[in-house]
Design a protein around this motif. Structure first.
Motif, PDB file in Angstrom:
ATOM      1  N   MET A  89       0.844   4.313  -2.854  1.00 29.11           N
ATOM      2  CA  MET A  89       0.430   5.675  -2.505  1.00 29.11           C
ATOM      3  C   MET A  89       1.505   6.716  -2.819  1.00 29.11           C
ATOM      4  SD  MET A  89      -2.630   5.299  -1.761  1.00 29.11           S
ATOM      5  CE  MET A  89      -2.962   7.013  -1.324  1.00 29.11           C
ATOM      6  N   THR A  90       2.736   6.283  -3.056  1.00 26.46           N
ATOM      7  CA  THR A  90       3.788   7.239  -3.441  1.00 26.46           C
ATOM      8  C   THR A  90       3.679   7.627  -4.918  1.00 26.46           C
ATOM      9  OG1 THR A  90       5.340   5.463  -3.995  1.00 26.46           O
ATOM     10  CG2 THR A  90       5.387   6.288  -1.732  1.00 26.46           C
ATOM     11  N   LEU A  91       2.896   6.880  -5.681  1.00 25.84           N
ATOM     12  CA  LEU A  91       2.739   7.169  -7.107  1.00 25.84           C
ATOM     13  C   LEU A  91       1.695   8.260  -7.328  1.00 25.84           C
ATOM     14  CD1 LEU A  91       2.597   3.472  -8.376  1.00 25.84           C
ATOM     15  CD2 LEU A  91       4.558   5.017  -8.528  1.00 25.84           C
ATOM     16  N   PRO A  92       1.829   9.086  -8.366  1.00 24.94           N
ATOM     17  CA  PRO A  92       0.828  10.119  -8.652  1.00 24.94           C
ATOM     18  C   PRO A  92      -0.541   9.491  -8.901  1.00 24.94           C
ATOM     19  CG  PRO A  92       2.799  10.441  -9.989  1.00 24.94           C
ATOM     20  CD  PRO A  92       2.941   9.102  -9.328  1.00 24.94           C
ATOM     21  N   HIS A 135       0.823  -1.215   0.000  1.00 22.00           N
ATOM     22  CA  HIS A 135       0.000   0.000   0.000  1.00 22.00           C
ATOM     23  C   HIS A 135       0.855   1.262   0.000  1.00 22.00           C
ATOM     24  CE1 HIS A 135      -3.377   2.653   0.841  1.00 22.00           C
ATOM     25  NE2 HIS A 135      -2.689   3.160   1.865  1.00 22.00           N
ATOM     26  N   ASP A 136       1.874   1.296   0.833  1.00 20.68           N
ATOM     27  CA  ASP A 136       2.699   2.509   0.934  1.00 20.68           C
ATOM     28  C   ASP A 136       3.394   2.823  -0.387  1.00 20.68           C
ATOM     29  OD1 ASP A 136       1.957   2.782   3.553  1.00 20.68           O
ATOM     30  OD2 ASP A 136       3.726   1.761   4.366  1.00 20.68           O
ATOM     31  N   PHE A 137       3.878   1.788  -1.065  1.00 19.97           N
ATOM     32  CA  PHE A 137       4.542   1.993  -2.358  1.00 19.97           C
ATOM     33  C   PHE A 137       3.558   2.555  -3.380  1.00 19.97           C
ATOM     34  CE2 PHE A 137       3.955  -0.988  -6.033  1.00 19.97           C
ATOM     35  CZ  PHE A 137       4.519  -0.189  -7.004  1.00 19.97           C
ATOM     36  N   GLN A 159       8.322  -3.725  -8.952  1.00 23.37           N
ATOM     37  CA  GLN A 159       7.007  -3.139  -8.678  1.00 23.37           C
ATOM     38  C   GLN A 159       5.918  -3.855  -9.468  1.00 23.37           C
ATOM     39  OE1 GLN A 159       8.054   0.879  -9.761  1.00 23.37           O
ATOM     40  NE2 GLN A 159       8.318   1.524  -7.632  1.00 23.37           N
ATOM     41  N   TYR A 173      -3.156   5.465 -10.747  1.00 20.69           N
ATOM     42  CA  TYR A 173      -1.990   5.755 -11.573  1.00 20.69           C
ATOM     43  C   TYR A 173      -1.969   4.840 -12.793  1.00 20.69           C
ATOM     44  CZ  TYR A 173       2.954   6.239 -12.880  1.00 20.69           C
ATOM     45  OH  TYR A 173       4.135   6.461 -13.552  1.00 20.69           O
ATOM     46  N   GLY A 176      -2.012   7.443  -6.878  1.00 21.03           N
ATOM     47  CA  GLY A 176      -2.163   6.234  -6.086  1.00 21.03           C
ATOM     48  C   GLY A 176      -2.660   5.065  -6.916  1.00 21.03           C
TER      49      GLY A 176
END
Length: 606
Positions: free
Chosen positions: A484-487, A480-482, A505, A492, A489
């Motif tokens: 959410m770092t993407l534009p 989840h954390d990875f 990924q 994306y 979420g």
């Protein structure tokens, strides 16, 4: 038209049956258009001979009835008024002709698009049901050509070919009838010239038949080449093959160009010939008609010569267009042959199972399973294997040993040559194909992501899987954390094949995709062989969670995914050579697994 082409043509007509209503409307407007088109010269003939030029003539019974009706209708009016009325009538006929042309063309194209929509749906559904073996042997570019450009060519059979030809033939028949009514002698001159253009049309059609087939072949070759090179662009650039591939492309493109030039040449020859024959007909009609008028022939009038000028154009233009539309038909039928070749291919997985798999306990058994991708070259040679419910087994072996083949057979991507595969003591063929695959989730080494959002790549548009389910699963795995770092979420867009993500990924997304589907059986096919250490830690955490109380099969080259397995299956050249726990196998002197461990896995430990 050959037997094969007739067969394809009649198959296409079957797809028109659900649209009989539109077909009737198209037929009505075709008939109305033919009649209203031929009526205008007839009215012009009457106008010239009765109100512009004083003419003494002999008329046949049909002309007598028509002229009697017209004179009765116009009685009491002066010539100027009658002339204006006739001009208005001819203008109304012209407007009706335009309206009927619009409805005929619009409905014919609409019907054609409806038919190819159904055909394209059926083709796509048929292709997706094929065994993987079919895709091993057929270029993707060829299938893309069949599904897109060939289908569009088939649409032209209805929109620009068949109905237009029927309409043109109707026009020609009705025009000839009107010509015979107006003057049978002049009609005889026109009909004497017609065989010339019919012969030219026949030769033209035969030449174009061959030319169109060549064009379709070259289009398929071009599509296949471009699709493969674009997909493998990284390899092209990595090995500096741009110039080499460009030369290959130029060679294929040159063949494509020559095929079209042959098509253009035949068109360039035929249409001037058709124009010459048409003009010769007009010249002969005017010449002989004028001589007859000068010699006092009362059967021939100036009005008839003017009308025949129009009739000849109406007769020969459709004939020219029919030749052109036969070309369209020919190209469409060639395309139909190619499409029906795929539709008639019986290489799909036979889904005759009647048991719907709701949930597997997970007992998997392979009994004397033999399989070969190529006939007489066995990949699996009498495999016997049992995986107990809830058990996690690992399968190891060198490349080509048959590890991934077992997975392909378990999902029925391929059919076994002999033996039996059962799940929960039922032959896998007894289960419906959809329910069988729904209970088995696979994470592959080469992850494929669609050009879509992360969320849609995880759920694959399964409405039963909610966003809340996906987020909860991602948190449980630690992904989840990875995300959410993407534009954006979960929204994306990863672009085509997931190029916006790293291989690690993409692997995590694929693992999450398998997890949220809640499978009864989990398969990891070398799923951790190309990821970094951090991603592997996340995978290991997820593996511990997802494999609990679930039958799991791990095909791996990395030690961490093997040592904790309930059982390790060692394969070599399509056979199981060893099986047991890690500690048992590692202590076998000169054992296959020990050699494999020493040569590959020991490096990881170091």
């Amino acid at each position: 038209m050959s037997k094969r082409k007739k067969s394809s043509f009649y198959k296409l007509l079957e797809y028109a049956k659900p649209y009989k209503g539109k077909l009737y409307f198209v037929s009505f407007w075709a008939i109305f258009l033919a009649i209203i088109t031929a009526l205008r010269p007839f009215l012009l003939n009457f106008t010239i001979d009765n109100y512009l030029v004083e003419t003494k003539k002999e008329t046949n019974i049909i002309q007598q009835y028509f002229e009697g009706f017209m004179h009765y209708f116009f009685s009491g009016n002066d010539n100027a008024t009658n002339l204006k009325t006739l001009v208005v009538i001819m203008f109304i006929a012209l407007v009706l002709e335009a309206i009927s042309q619009f409805y005929f063309t619009y409905l014919a194209n609409w019907l054609g698009q409806d038919i190819i929509k159904d055909l394209r749906d059926k083709l796509y559904n048929h292709i997706t049901s094929f065994k993987m073996k079919y895709f091993d042997n057929e270029p993707v570019g060829k299938l893309v050509t069949r599904s897109v450009s060939d289908i569009e060519s088939i649409a032209s059979i209805f929109s620009q070919g068949l109905f237009m030809i029927v309409s043109d033939v109707l026009k020609m028949i009705i025009v000839i009838v009107f010509m015979l009514v107006v003057n049978w002698k002049i009609t005889g001159i026109v009909l004497l010239i017609m065989p010339l253009i019919l012969i030219a049309t026949n030769i033209f059609n035969r030449k174009m038949k061959v030319a169109f087939k060549e064009v379709r072949n070259e289009v398929a070759n071009l599509n296949t080449f471009v699709q493969e090179r674009l997909t493998g662009m990284k390899i092209v650039q990595l090995f500096n093959r741009e110039k080499i591939e460009l030369e290959k492309f130029k060679e294929i493109n040159e063949k494509h160009n020559k095929a079209w030039l042959k098509n253009i040449l035949y068109n360039s020859i035929f249409f001037p010939i058709a124009d010459i024959i048409s003009n010769i007909s007009i010249g002969l009609v005017v010449y002989f008609g004028a001589i007859w008028i000068i010699n006092g022939d009362t059967d021939t009038t100036i009005g008839q010569l003017v009308a025949f000028n129009m009739y000849i154009t109406m007769l020969y233009n459709p004939l020219r267009q029919i030749a052109d539309k036969f070309n369209v038909m020919q190209m469409g039928i060639v395309a139909a042959d190619r499409v029906f070749e795929i539709l008639d291919t019986e290489d799909n997985v036979q889904d005759k199972g009647c048991i719907k798999a709701i949930h597997f306990k997970g007992l998997i058994q392979l009994k004397e399973v033999r399989f070969s991708y190529i006939k007489n070259e066995e990949v699996l040679k009498g495999i016997n294997l049992e995986v107990k419910p809830g058990e996690t087994i690992a399968i190891v072996g060198s490349t080509g040993a048959g590890k991934s083949t077992i997975i392909n057979l378990l999902n029925r991507f391929y059919e076994i040559d002999s033996g039996e595969i059962t799940i929960d003591n039922q032959n896998i063929k007894s289960y419906t194909l959809e329910s069988l695959r729904k209970q088995i989730a696979i994470v592959l080494q080469d992850v494929f992501l669609f050009s879509d959002s992360i969320y849609n790549n995880i759920t694959l548009h399964n409405k039963e899987i909610t966003r809340e389910n996906v987020i909860a699963a991602a948190k449980k795995i630690g992904v989840h954390d990875f995300i959410m770092t993407l534009p954006g979420g979960y929204d994306y867009n990863v672009k085509e094949r997931g190029v916006m993500l790293s291989s690690g990924q993409r692997q995590l997304i694929a693992f999450l995709r398998a997890y949220v589907s809640n499978p009864s059986i989990l398969i990891l096919d070398e799923a951790t062989s190309s990821i970094d250490t951090h991603s592997e830690e996340l995978i290991q955490k997820a593996t511990e969670t997802i494999t609990q109380n679930r039958t799991s099969i791990v095909i791996a080259h990395r030690l961490a995914t093997i040592v904790n397995a309930s059982k390790i299956i060692v394969m070599d050249k399509g056979q199981i050579v060893e099986f047991g726990k890690h500690n048992e196998l590692i202590n076998k002197p000169n054992g296959y697994y020990k050699k494999l461990y020493d040569s590959q896995f020991a490096v990881e430990v170091e």
